[in-house]
Design a protein around this motif. Structure first.
Motif, PDB file in Angstrom:
ATOM      1  N   GLY A   1      -6.197 -57.550 -19.544  1.00 42.54           N
ATOM      2  CA  GLY A   1      -6.234 -57.007 -18.178  1.00 42.54           C
ATOM      3  C   GLY A   1      -4.858 -56.510 -17.747  1.00 42.54           C
ATOM      4  N   PHE A   2      -3.808 -57.263 -18.082  1.00 39.55           N
ATOM      5  CA  PHE A   2      -2.447 -56.834 -17.719  1.00 39.55           C
ATOM      6  C   PHE A   2      -2.078 -55.562 -18.489  1.00 39.55           C
ATOM      7  CE2 PHE A   2      -1.257 -61.608 -17.016  1.00 39.55           C
ATOM      8  CZ  PHE A   2      -2.023 -61.621 -15.855  1.00 39.55           C
ATOM      9  N   VAL A   3      -2.446 -55.534 -19.765  1.00 37.12           N
ATOM     10  CA  VAL A   3      -2.147 -54.361 -20.595  1.00 37.12           C
ATOM     11  C   VAL A   3      -2.833 -53.116 -20.001  1.00 37.12           C
ATOM     12  CG1 VAL A   3      -2.650 -53.324 -22.854  1.00 37.12           C
ATOM     13  CG2 VAL A   3      -1.635 -55.614 -22.707  1.00 37.12           C
ATOM     14  N   ALA A   4      -4.073 -53.288 -19.547  1.00 38.05           N
ATOM     15  CA  ALA A   4      -4.794 -52.142 -18.964  1.00 38.05           C
ATOM     16  C   ALA A   4      -4.065 -51.628 -17.723  1.00 38.05           C
ATOM     17  CB  ALA A   4      -6.219 -52.559 -18.607  1.00 38.05           C
ATOM     18  N   GLN A   5      -3.552 -52.555 -16.916  1.00 40.43           N
ATOM     19  CA  GLN A   5      -2.816 -52.130 -15.707  1.00 40.43           C
ATOM     20  C   GLN A   5      -1.519 -51.410 -16.084  1.00 40.43           C
ATOM     21  OE1 GLN A   5      -2.677 -54.075 -11.980  1.00 40.43           O
ATOM     22  NE2 GLN A   5      -3.607 -55.959 -12.753  1.00 40.43           N
TER      23      GLN A   5
ATOM     24  N   LEU B   1       9.207 -54.278 -14.277  1.00 42.29           N
ATOM     25  CA  LEU B   1       8.121 -55.191 -13.942  1.00 42.29           C
ATOM     26  C   LEU B   1       8.473 -56.591 -14.431  1.00 42.29           C
ATOM     27  CD1 LEU B   1       5.063 -55.571 -13.113  1.00 42.29           C
ATOM     28  CD2 LEU B   1       4.516 -55.019 -15.495  1.00 42.29           C
ATOM     29  N   LYS B   2       8.562 -57.544 -13.507  1.00 43.39           N
ATOM     30  CA  LYS B   2       8.736 -58.954 -13.910  1.00 43.39           C
ATOM     31  C   LYS B   2       7.337 -59.563 -13.970  1.00 43.39           C
ATOM     32  CE  LYS B   2       9.192 -63.280 -14.351  1.00 43.39           C
ATOM     33  NZ  LYS B   2       9.215 -64.291 -13.325  1.00 43.39           N
ATOM     34  N   LEU B   3       6.916 -59.851 -15.182  1.00 45.79           N
ATOM     35  CA  LEU B   3       5.567 -60.398 -15.375  1.00 45.79           C
ATOM     36  C   LEU B   3       5.660 -61.910 -15.549  1.00 45.79           C
ATOM     37  CD1 LEU B   3       2.541 -59.918 -15.828  1.00 45.79           C
ATOM     38  CD2 LEU B   3       3.045 -59.416 -18.225  1.00 45.79           C
ATOM     39  N   SER B   4       4.923 -62.621 -14.728  1.00 46.63           N
ATOM     40  CA  SER B   4       4.915 -64.082 -14.787  1.00 46.63           C
ATOM     41  C   SER B   4       4.474 -64.575 -16.161  1.00 46.63           C
ATOM     42  CB  SER B   4       3.939 -64.582 -13.719  1.00 46.63           C
ATOM     43  OG  SER B   4       3.496 -65.879 -14.020  1.00 46.63           O
ATOM     44  N   GLY B   5       5.251 -65.497 -16.737  1.00 40.23           N
ATOM     45  CA  GLY B   5       4.818 -66.101 -17.992  1.00 40.23           C
ATOM     46  C   GLY B   5       3.571 -66.941 -17.764  1.00 40.23           C
ATOM     47  N   GLU B   6       3.603 -67.678 -16.647  1.00 42.23           N
ATOM     48  CA  GLU B   6       2.482 -68.575 -16.347  1.00 42.23           C
ATOM     49  C   GLU B   6       1.168 -67.798 -16.222  1.00 42.23           C
ATOM     50  OE1 GLU B   6       3.806 -71.804 -13.668  1.00 42.23           O
ATOM     51  OE2 GLU B   6       1.789 -71.610 -12.832  1.00 42.23           O
ATOM     52  N   ALA B   7       1.260 -66.564 -15.732  1.00 44.55           N
ATOM     53  CA  ALA B   7       0.041 -65.753 -15.567  1.00 44.55           C
ATOM     54  C   ALA B   7      -0.623 -65.463 -16.919  1.00 44.55           C
ATOM     55  CB  ALA B   7       0.372 -64.443 -14.850  1.00 44.55           C
TER      56      ALA B   7
ATOM     57  N   ASP C   1       2.674 -56.804 -28.837  1.00 48.67           N
ATOM     58  CA  ASP C   1       1.548 -56.695 -29.768  1.00 48.67           C
ATOM     59  C   ASP C   1       0.294 -56.208 -29.037  1.00 48.67           C
ATOM     60  OD1 ASP C   1       0.534 -57.481 -32.571  1.00 48.67           O
ATOM     61  OD2 ASP C   1      -0.928 -58.356 -31.196  1.00 48.67           O
ATOM     62  N   ALA C   2       0.047 -56.796 -27.867  1.00 44.22           N
ATOM     63  CA  ALA C   2      -1.155 -56.407 -27.109  1.00 44.22           C
ATOM     64  C   ALA C   2      -1.057 -54.954 -26.637  1.00 44.22           C
ATOM     65  CB  ALA C   2      -1.334 -57.348 -25.923  1.00 44.22           C
ATOM     66  N   LEU C   3       0.135 -54.533 -26.223  1.00 46.55           N
ATOM     67  CA  LEU C   3       0.302 -53.139 -25.776  1.00 46.55           C
ATOM     68  C   LEU C   3       0.100 -52.172 -26.936  1.00 46.55           C
ATOM     69  CD1 LEU C   3       3.409 -53.607 -23.449  1.00 46.55           C
ATOM     70  CD2 LEU C   3       1.232 -52.617 -22.727  1.00 46.55           C
ATOM     71  N   VAL C   4       0.733 -52.461 -28.061  1.00 47.18           N
ATOM     72  CA  VAL C   4       0.647 -51.556 -29.216  1.00 47.18           C
ATOM     73  C   VAL C   4      -0.806 -51.460 -29.702  1.00 47.18           C
ATOM     74  CG1 VAL C   4       1.355 -51.263 -31.631  1.00 47.18           C
ATOM     75  CG2 VAL C   4       3.056 -51.808 -29.882  1.00 47.18           C
ATOM     76  N   GLN C   5      -1.498 -52.610 -29.715  1.00 42.03           N
ATOM     77  CA  GLN C   5      -2.909 -52.579 -30.143  1.00 42.03           C
ATOM     78  C   GLN C   5      -3.775 -51.763 -29.194  1.00 42.03           C
ATOM     79  OE1 GLN C   5      -4.963 -55.797 -31.830  1.00 42.03           O
ATOM     80  NE2 GLN C   5      -3.119 -56.934 -32.381  1.00 42.03           N
ATOM     81  N   ALA C   6      -3.320 -51.661 -27.936  1.00 44.99           N
ATOM     82  CA  ALA C   6      -4.069 -50.864 -26.956  1.00 44.99           C
ATOM     83  C   ALA C   6      -3.595 -49.404 -26.937  1.00 44.99           C
ATOM     84  CB  ALA C   6      -3.912 -51.484 -25.571  1.00 44.99           C
TER      85      ALA C   6
ATOM     86  N   VAL D   1      -0.850 -60.034  -9.690  1.00 43.53           N
ATOM     87  CA  VAL D   1      -1.179 -59.274 -10.902  1.00 43.53           C
ATOM     88  C   VAL D   1      -2.638 -59.472 -11.325  1.00 43.53           C
ATOM     89  CG1 VAL D   1      -0.381 -61.052 -12.521  1.00 43.53           C
ATOM     90  CG2 VAL D   1      -0.247 -58.635 -13.185  1.00 43.53           C
ATOM     91  N   PHE D   2      -3.309 -60.475 -10.722  1.00 46.66           N
ATOM     92  CA  PHE D   2      -4.720 -60.694 -11.074  1.00 46.66           C
ATOM     93  C   PHE D   2      -5.661 -59.781 -10.282  1.00 46.66           C
ATOM     94  CE2 PHE D   2      -2.712 -64.615 -12.474  1.00 46.66           C
ATOM     95  CZ  PHE D   2      -3.257 -64.733 -13.747  1.00 46.66           C
TER      96      PHE D   2
END
Ligand SMILES: Nc1ncnc2c1ncn2[C@@H]1O[C@H](COP(=O)(O)OP(=O)(O)OP(=O)(O)O)[C@@H](O)[C@H]1O
Ligand SMILES: O=c1ccn([C@@H]2O[C@H](COP(=O)(O)O)[C@@H](O)[C@H]2O)c(=O)[nH]1
Length: 237
Positions: A31-35, A9-15, A88-93, A215-216
């Protein structure tokens, strides 16, 4: 249809900055982490390359007079920061995640090692590749195509702010039309700027299919990995 077994998955930095002008927007990141969690729960192995556009792009630094290679090093470091924020966001989730970096930074993440990355993916960890390719004059799109080929991903996904590949940049040309599917030959011949040419060329050479999607859009990532009609597919066919 069964989901793809392994994706890059290439995730946009700007996003990552959501409605803000810089940095990270917590709800957007969540929201991205949930997906991402949704697809790991399907058993999909997820490698991620994250861009740096929310923090720094080398080309912008060069425009204001910086040496381009130096500016690109700063851009690569920006992608490492984003990799750490995402981890960090993934691990916290509750989603286990590791960071591997193409630029060696002791104590911050492991250095990129293909075999170790594959082992982590097979163990159920998300692996985030920071630092792009490790070389200036490239982009994280090319890094994403490269890592996808290295880890043997079945599909490369570009998660960005537009809902697919258009005949021209839809942000600049309101008459641009979206493709449902197209070939790499066509994307390169028409110089479609949604991905850089080096990334398109690597995908074509490695016969690696690509889906560009928004991704939104909630649930879009899951629909792509399930092979449903979402975004634009670019392939050799
Ligand atoms: N033919 C095209 N079809 C779709 N989008 C296009 C096209 N040409 C240019 N674009 C632009 O490409 C952008 C996506 O690519 P870009 O690399 O700029 O973003 P990103 O990968 O989301 O950014 P980052 O550098 O932050 O990771 C879209 O926002 C769109 O405006
Ligand atoms: O392989 C690479 C990847 C990236 N860079 C630099 O990082 C920034 C941010 O990446 P984006 O793909 O634009 O989001 C990019 O502008 C380059 O400056 C790099 O040098 N090498």
């Amino acid at each position: 249809m069964a989901p793809v077994r392994r994706i890059l998955l290439k995730l946009s930095g700007e996003a990552l900055m959501g409605p803000d002008a810089f940095g990270y927007h917590a709800d957007t990141l969540a929201g991205f982490v949930a997906q991402i969690r949704e697809v790991t729960e399907l058993g999909v192995q997820v490698g991620i390359v994250v861009g740096g556009g929310n923090l720094f792009r080398g080309a912008t630094g060069a425009l204001s007079g910086m040496n381009r290679a130096t500016a690109d090093s700063m851009g690569m470091l920006a992608t490492v920061m984003n990799a750490l924020a995402l981890k960090d966001a993934l691990v916290q989730a509750g989603v286990p995640a590791r960071v591997q970096t193409a630029v060696a930074i002791a104590h911050v993440g492991e250095g990129f090692e293909r075999d170790a990355a594959v082992r982590e993916l097979e163990a159920g960890n998300v692996v985030i590749f920071g630092g792009g390719t490790g070389n200036p004059f490239f982009t994280t799109d090319t890094a994403a195509a490269l890592r996808a080929a290295e880890i043997g991903a079945g599909l490369l996904l570009k998660a960005t702010k537009v809902d697919g590949v258009y005949t021209a940049d839809p942000k600049k040309d309101p008459s641009a039309k979206r493709y449902e599917a197209l070939s790499f030959d066509e994307a390169i011949a028409r110089n479609l700027g949604v991905l850089d040419t080096a990334a398109f060329a690597l995908c074509r050479e490695q016969n690696l299919s690509l889906v560009v999607f928004n991704v939104f859009k909630p649930g879009a990532l899951k629909r792509v990995v399930m092979g449903e009609d979402e975004g634009t597919r670019v392939s050799n066919h």
